[in-house]
Design a protein around this motif. Sequence first.
Motif, PDB file in Angstrom:
ATOM      1  N   TRP A   9       0.840  -1.208   0.000  1.00  0.00           N
ATOM      2  CA  TRP A   9       0.000   0.000   0.000  1.00  0.00           C
ATOM      3  C   TRP A   9       0.873   1.254   0.000  1.00  0.00           C
ATOM      4  CZ3 TRP A   9      -0.597   3.937   3.690  1.00  0.00           C
ATOM      5  CH2 TRP A   9      -1.679   4.790   3.481  1.00  0.00           C
ATOM      6  N   LEU A  10       1.960   1.254   0.773  1.00  0.00           N
ATOM      7  CA  LEU A  10       2.855   2.400   0.824  1.00  0.00           C
ATOM      8  C   LEU A  10       3.520   2.643  -0.528  1.00  0.00           C
ATOM      9  CD1 LEU A  10       4.541   1.787   4.306  1.00  0.00           C
ATOM     10  CD2 LEU A  10       2.880   3.570   3.725  1.00  0.00           C
ATOM     11  N   ILE A  11       3.907   1.593  -1.205  1.00  0.00           N
ATOM     12  CA  ILE A  11       4.546   1.747  -2.518  1.00  0.00           C
ATOM     13  C   ILE A  11       3.551   2.295  -3.539  1.00  0.00           C
ATOM     14  CG2 ILE A  11       5.573   0.470  -4.443  1.00  0.00           C
ATOM     15  CD1 ILE A  11       6.890  -1.368  -2.398  1.00  0.00           C
ATOM     16  N   GLU A  12       2.291   1.803  -3.487  1.00  0.00           N
ATOM     17  CA  GLU A  12       1.285   2.294  -4.423  1.00  0.00           C
ATOM     18  C   GLU A  12       0.937   3.762  -4.150  1.00  0.00           C
ATOM     19  OE1 GLU A  12      -2.031  -0.279  -4.038  1.00  0.00           O
ATOM     20  OE2 GLU A  12      -1.061  -1.995  -5.002  1.00  0.00           O
ATOM     21  N   CYS A  13       1.003   4.162  -2.893  1.00  0.00           N
ATOM     22  CA  CYS A  13       0.674   5.546  -2.547  1.00  0.00           C
ATOM     23  C   CYS A  13       1.805   6.511  -2.895  1.00  0.00           C
ATOM     24  CB  CYS A  13       0.362   5.660  -1.056  1.00  0.00           C
ATOM     25  SG  CYS A  13      -1.214   4.941  -0.555  1.00  0.00           S
ATOM     26  N   PHE A  14       3.052   6.151  -2.539  1.00  0.00           N
ATOM     27  CA  PHE A  14       4.151   7.104  -2.606  1.00  0.00           C
ATOM     28  C   PHE A  14       5.190   6.785  -3.678  1.00  0.00           C
ATOM     29  CE2 PHE A  14       2.670   6.850   1.853  1.00  0.00           C
ATOM     30  CZ  PHE A  14       2.159   8.134   1.977  1.00  0.00           C
ATOM     31  N   GLY A  15       4.997   5.690  -4.412  1.00  0.00           N
ATOM     32  CA  GLY A  15       5.982   5.335  -5.422  1.00  0.00           C
ATOM     33  C   GLY A  15       7.060   4.445  -4.836  1.00  0.00           C
ATOM     34  N   PRO A  16       7.900   3.871  -5.687  1.00  0.00           N
ATOM     35  CA  PRO A  16       8.887   2.898  -5.207  1.00  0.00           C
ATOM     36  C   PRO A  16       9.922   3.496  -4.247  1.00  0.00           C
ATOM     37  CG  PRO A  16       9.094   3.282  -7.582  1.00  0.00           C
ATOM     38  CD  PRO A  16       7.890   4.002  -7.143  1.00  0.00           C
ATOM     39  N   VAL A  17      10.371   4.718  -4.508  1.00  0.00           N
ATOM     40  CA  VAL A  17      11.427   5.293  -3.663  1.00  0.00           C
ATOM     41  C   VAL A  17      10.848   5.793  -2.340  1.00  0.00           C
ATOM     42  CG1 VAL A  17      13.187   7.081  -3.486  1.00  0.00           C
ATOM     43  CG2 VAL A  17      12.802   5.921  -5.683  1.00  0.00           C
ATOM     44  N   GLN A  18       9.877   6.716  -2.414  1.00  0.00           N
ATOM     45  CA  GLN A  18       9.285   7.257  -1.195  1.00  0.00           C
ATOM     46  C   GLN A  18       8.504   6.192  -0.427  1.00  0.00           C
ATOM     47  OE1 GLN A  18       9.798  10.243   0.040  1.00  0.00           O
ATOM     48  NE2 GLN A  18      11.137  10.786  -1.683  1.00  0.00           N
ATOM     49  N   GLY A  19       7.966   5.216  -1.168  1.00  0.00           N
ATOM     50  CA  GLY A  19       7.247   4.127  -0.510  1.00  0.00           C
ATOM     51  C   GLY A  19       8.174   3.286   0.354  1.00  0.00           C
ATOM     52  N   GLU A  20       9.375   2.986  -0.160  1.00  0.00           N
ATOM     53  CA  GLU A  20      10.351   2.215   0.628  1.00  0.00           C
ATOM     54  C   GLU A  20      10.817   3.019   1.830  1.00  0.00           C
ATOM     55  OE1 GLU A  20      11.180  -0.791   0.523  1.00  0.00           O
ATOM     56  OE2 GLU A  20      10.263  -1.411  -1.368  1.00  0.00           O
ATOM     57  N   LEU A  21      10.958   4.347   1.650  1.00  0.00           N
ATOM     58  CA  LEU A  21      11.355   5.190   2.778  1.00  0.00           C
ATOM     59  C   LEU A  21      10.274   5.191   3.860  1.00  0.00           C
ATOM     60  CD1 LEU A  21      13.348   7.192   4.035  1.00  0.00           C
ATOM     61  CD2 LEU A  21      12.211   9.016   2.741  1.00  0.00           C
ATOM     62  N   LEU A  45      -7.988   2.057   5.244  1.00  0.00           N
ATOM     63  CA  LEU A  45      -6.944   2.921   4.689  1.00  0.00           C
ATOM     64  C   LEU A  45      -7.467   3.633   3.450  1.00  0.00           C
ATOM     65  CD1 LEU A  45      -3.818   0.570   4.911  1.00  0.00           C
ATOM     66  CD2 LEU A  45      -4.389   2.489   6.413  1.00  0.00           C
ATOM     67  N   PRO A  46      -7.029   4.866   3.215  1.00  0.00           N
ATOM     68  CA  PRO A  46      -7.469   5.569   2.004  1.00  0.00           C
ATOM     69  C   PRO A  46      -6.922   4.893   0.758  1.00  0.00           C
ATOM     70  CG  PRO A  46      -5.741   6.803   3.129  1.00  0.00           C
ATOM     71  CD  PRO A  46      -6.129   5.687   4.041  1.00  0.00           C
ATOM     72  N   LYS A  47      -7.631   5.074  -0.344  1.00  0.00           N
ATOM     73  CA  LYS A  47      -7.169   4.502  -1.606  1.00  0.00           C
ATOM     74  C   LYS A  47      -5.899   5.227  -2.071  1.00  0.00           C
ATOM     75  CE  LYS A  47     -11.852   3.292  -3.079  1.00  0.00           C
ATOM     76  NZ  LYS A  47     -12.910   3.504  -4.092  1.00  0.00           N
ATOM     77  N   PRO A  48      -4.985   4.500  -2.709  1.00  0.00           N
ATOM     78  CA  PRO A  48      -3.747   5.155  -3.171  1.00  0.00           C
ATOM     79  C   PRO A  48      -3.999   6.371  -4.056  1.00  0.00           C
ATOM     80  CG  PRO A  48      -3.528   2.768  -3.298  1.00  0.00           C
ATOM     81  CD  PRO A  48      -4.951   3.043  -2.923  1.00  0.00           C
ATOM     82  N   ALA A  49      -5.021   6.310  -4.916  1.00  0.00           N
ATOM     83  CA  ALA A  49      -5.315   7.460  -5.777  1.00  0.00           C
ATOM     84  C   ALA A  49      -5.725   8.678  -4.949  1.00  0.00           C
ATOM     85  CB  ALA A  49      -6.422   7.102  -6.772  1.00  0.00           C
TER      86      ALA A  49
END
Length: 540
Positions: A9-21, A45-49
């Motif tokens: 969910w974090l990766i879908e929300c913030f992208g691969p770099v910020q999601g991993e952070l 949880l809110p939807k990634p979009a």
Amino acid sequence: MDENAIHQWLIECFGPVQGELAWSQFSQLPESIRSQMAAQGADQLPKPAEVQALIQAFTAGGLNTPADMQAQADQGPINVALAKNIALGRTRADQSDTTVTAEDSDRVARVMSEANLWLDTVCAFDPAPGQTQALTRAGWIEGSIDAWVKFASPVAQAVSDALTSVISQRFQGFDQGEISGMFAGPVPIPLPDNLKDPTTLMKLLGNTSFAMQLGQAAGELAKEVRGGFDQGIPLLKNPAGALIPQNIKTYAKSLELDLDEVTRYMALKEAAHARLYAAVPWLMPRFEALIGKYARGVSIDLDAVEDQLRDAEQINPESIAGAINLSNVGIEDTPEQKEALHSLGDLLALVDGWVDCVVWNAGMAHLPHLEQLREMTRRERAVGGPAEQTFESLLGLHLHPKRLREAADLWERITADEGVQGRDDHWSHPDLLPSLSVKEDADQVGTSTSADGQSEQKADTPATSVDWDAELDKLLNAEEKDSSANPITPADSDASNDQGHPDHETPGSQKSAGKDSKNFDDGHPDQDDSDRDDSDNDHA
């Protein structure tokens, strides 16, 4: 919801770099907190979009750095840039048209030209300067958001002051500490030192929450409006107004009517409003004065704000939304506010009634379904849509003329008696405006309100017409209240039938009719107030 799902969910929300952070920050939380968050369902949880749209709105709203946040907290009660970007984000999410096609632009130009030709024969006012625009939904938001913010700012300021007062006065000791961080879902957000003061943070959260609600309401309203004067007042800077072709198409399809005919009707309404406001320079300042008079009197119930904050599961803009909603925390209107609202409603009714009268006379020879369109407009203006009601809860204002029918009938009579020029001359000064017949209230008998918001003593005069939309809504609300509080028994039903009323009204209806007889006209001008009171007592 396991930790792998949170990671994804974090990766879908913030992208691969910020999601991993973000995942790295989440992994450093204590085991007990991670387990508690993992126990929540994915639907919580809110939807990634939605997260991505909110991030974009916050970025565009100037909330990128701690210095930006501090500046927004000090700038004012509403983050205008954030409200605008959230509204625009909703139009993008709804896949609204991004441009106006050449065909739609040509149609708007053509029907506006026709509308002004038709109005020339029934209106003494000249066309408004400029050209009527063809706007997208996003274009309407861009053009109108500043006006909404202007109307909402006094209320938002009162709510913001109440939030900080509750923190400093009611939550003793809380304002002496500091807040170390916040959470966006499972992601911890550390706060800079200058935002750890609870009162400063609450001011920023109130600013942000009000902007988010205003932006969401504007985004929804953008799907409903069909012209720049749909609320009865000019919200756009263009004095000639605008039409929104996408919404007019949707409206025509819902009515199963020809698109050109519906567009011509909307053009007539827009052009008539534009002519009136362009020819009457004191009209919009009078509306602003009445709205300001009401807004300056808004008072907030600190106990209600405290209750809303205590009920909030988290301290974030979404959770404190109830604490900034005037319908939840506003104190009952003062007599001065009620007078301002009454004057505002009457002035809106006179404006919309004049437009209704002029549009009817201009379009009856050209629009086959004019009566149907006219009736739909009257009902929409009397009730309002969901988005308009959201605005009302934020602003505390009701921009719906309950007496539109009565005002339209009044202008029709004036036109028949004095002609077109004589009718429109009444707009040359506020003191020359006709007064709507008196609606007697318990605390205001024998008075009417003039355009300047002052009460005038008048002889008791029965209403000459009935606003059936307002009365029907009132009766239905009373019936629902009675039926839930006092269920009707067979004996009650027999007693009601024995009253001898041909309409066989329910006890809820009789109660409403007796209670609200001050607002209901039975159409008999020879029946005075004492007769009506005696009749109500007999029924009781």
